[in-house]
Every structure is written in C-alpha cells, then in structure tokens.
Design a protein around this motif. Sequence first.
Motif, mmCIF file in Angstrom:
data_model
loop_
_atom_site.group_PDB
_atom_site.id
_atom_site.type_symbol
_atom_site.label_atom_id
_atom_site.label_comp_id
_atom_site.label_asym_id
_atom_site.label_seq_id
_atom_site.Cartn_x
_atom_site.Cartn_y
_atom_site.Cartn_z
ATOM 1 N N ASP A 5 124.063 -19.722 13.869
ATOM 2 C CA ASP A 5 125.307 -18.956 13.977
ATOM 3 C C ASP A 5 125.992 -18.961 12.607
ATOM 4 O OD1 ASP A 5 127.677 -17.745 14.636
ATOM 5 O OD2 ASP A 5 127.989 -18.908 16.465
ATOM 6 N N ASP A 60 126.078 -19.154 24.511
ATOM 7 C CA ASP A 60 125.159 -19.367 23.393
ATOM 8 C C ASP A 60 124.199 -20.522 23.666
ATOM 9 O OD1 ASP A 60 126.431 -17.300 22.102
ATOM 10 O OD2 ASP A 60 127.552 -18.573 20.701
ATOM 11 N N TYR A 80 125.652 -24.757 15.243
ATOM 12 C CA TYR A 80 124.664 -24.071 16.085
ATOM 13 C C TYR A 80 123.518 -23.651 15.182
ATOM 14 C CZ TYR A 80 122.741 -21.077 19.787
ATOM 15 O OH TYR A 80 121.929 -20.520 20.744
ATOM 16 N N ARG A 91 123.458 -12.070 21.190
ATOM 17 C CA ARG A 91 124.717 -12.804 21.181
ATOM 18 C C ARG A 91 125.257 -12.952 19.755
ATOM 19 N NH1 ARG A 91 126.414 -14.523 25.786
ATOM 20 N NH2 ARG A 91 127.911 -15.889 24.744
ATOM 21 N N ILE A 137 123.865 -13.949 17.040
ATOM 22 C CA ILE A 137 123.402 -15.131 16.320
ATOM 23 C C ILE A 137 122.209 -14.725 15.463
ATOM 24 C CG2 ILE A 137 122.339 -17.413 16.573
ATOM 25 C CD1 ILE A 137 123.890 -17.605 19.261
#
Length: 323
Positions: free
Chosen positions: A168, A198, A262, A283, A285
Amino acid sequence: MTRELATLLRTLRQSRALAAKEDIAEVAAILNPASREAVRLGDDCAAIPDGDGYLLLASEGFQDSFVRAMPWFAGYCGVMVNVSDITAMGGRPMAVVDALWSDTSEAAASILAGLHDGAGAYGVPVVGGHTNMRSSHNSLSVAILGRARHLLTSFDARPDEVLIAAIDLRGRWHDPHPFWDASSSLRGVEGAARLRGDIEILPSIAEDGLSRAAKDISMAGLLGTALMLAECSGVGMTITLDDIPRPESASMERWLSAFPSYGYLLTARPDDAEEIMARFHGRDIAAAVIGRCDSTLRLDVTWDGEKGTYWDLAQTPLMGFAP
C-alpha cells in the motif's frame, strides 16, 4: 556489477534487522527437534492444526526507545504488525493480549490508547494481558490469535514460480524510523472498513488456491524478507528492483529498508499471477511481479540492467531454518 549496485547491496546486508535474523541461527539448534517437526519454525506465526483448519499464534515485542518516543504509535503497532503476521499466513485475526510495563500512568495511558485504537480499526478485541505501571522502563509486547482454513507459509515457494510484491503506497514515513504507515491515519467507519477489506485479500487468495507461500515485509526490509522466504523454502530468487512498487519520493535504498504497514511477498504459478494482482489492484494497492524463484539458493538482484548477488544461502545460511 556497478559500484552503485554493489554499495546498495552491501549496505542492506549490514542492516541491524538482518543481523538480528542471523542471530536466530545460533539458538535454533537448541530447540527440541520434536517441537520443530510439530510446528515448523521460521514462519510468521505458529500454525497449530485444529479441526479443519489451523490456529495461528504470534507475538511482537517493541524496543524501549521506540515505546518511549512514540507511545501511542507503539500501542497501535502492537495490533497492526500482529494482524499483518496472521494475514500473511492466510488467516483472520481473532483476539490479542498485551504485556505492558511503564514508569508512569500517563505513559501507560498513551500506549493503551494506541492499542485500543488499533484494535478498533482492525476489529480485533483486546481480551486480556498484564500491566505494570511501576517499572523503570516503558516496553510493550502483544500476542495474537488467529485462524486459517488454508495456509500461506514460508516453506512452500517452488522453482519457476513468480514472486509478487503487494504494498500500500498511500502512506507516509514516521521519521527517523523506517516505518511506512498507510494505516494509522485512517479514521472512523470508512477507514476501518478499508483496513479490514484489505487484510481479507490474503485469506481469499489462500482459500482459492492461488498461492501457497507468502510473508509480510518486516523490519528486515523487502530483500531480507524475500531471503527468509527463500531460505525456508529451499529455493533461490532473482528480483528486479526496478519492478518493485515504490513511492516516487522514496530512494531505492530507503525503500528496500522500509517496514510497510501493508506489504506482502507472495509466490504463485505464472498463470495465477494476474488474478492475484487484480485482487490487490481492485482495492488500490500496488502489486507487481518483481522476480522469479529458481533452484540456485541465491538471491540475485538486477537494477537498471546490472546484476549482483545479495546473498548466497548455500554459503551463508541466514536463520538456519532451511529444509
């Protein structure tokens, strides 16, 4: 190999976090061989067979200097990094307990506030622990329990699989520490929903059979984490540094030393890579194929067309947990 690449690899090999992993090898031989077979050592969590799945058990401790300098964030990290370990093994977190030592009630309150906020953000209750507010120092350790239906492990990467990094990038540095934080600034129902959604990606990947091996990127940095994964699986890897998802403002050296809130490495069959990356991209990411596994027992890297060896496990084990 250019001087720039050689200097980068030498600096990363000499990191304190990587040296701490090497120290593990000195005590690994002391452990009971029977216990090593029952629960394999070197993974992000202990995976304990339980019914049709596994209980996952892990813990993290935090240095006094970090807890004293950033008490709220230390408490928050107590939940965040443990959740990451559970997730990295394809699990879902269930509950945490903490052990806290502080020299004042004010210090304890700030640490516990961070722990409370992290528990609320990730939806993981604090169900007990130990507190001492008459200590000569401030320190914190947190343990977590989780459950997985299908495991992602450090032992199941195979030659010819690709290596995927998912990170992320919507974060910020916590100077002067190497922490890339894309979590603690999120607030309210929407922020919590994003974090919980996530962390659900990894269990879904495991349960759909898209990957068998993963690790979260730890204090050892991306290359150090890849090295631990390679050692436990008995494989080598070639990683293309240019392909690693990275914030535009971060230098390569700093980013390879970063501990992201993350960040995960996964291996997969080449045919499954696109589906895995699509789940992260869905998402927002960042995810990319950054390398490939092989049978060399070396971790080689390429950067701007140049190639060098970061570590040769056949010559120098790291943790001592090779097959």
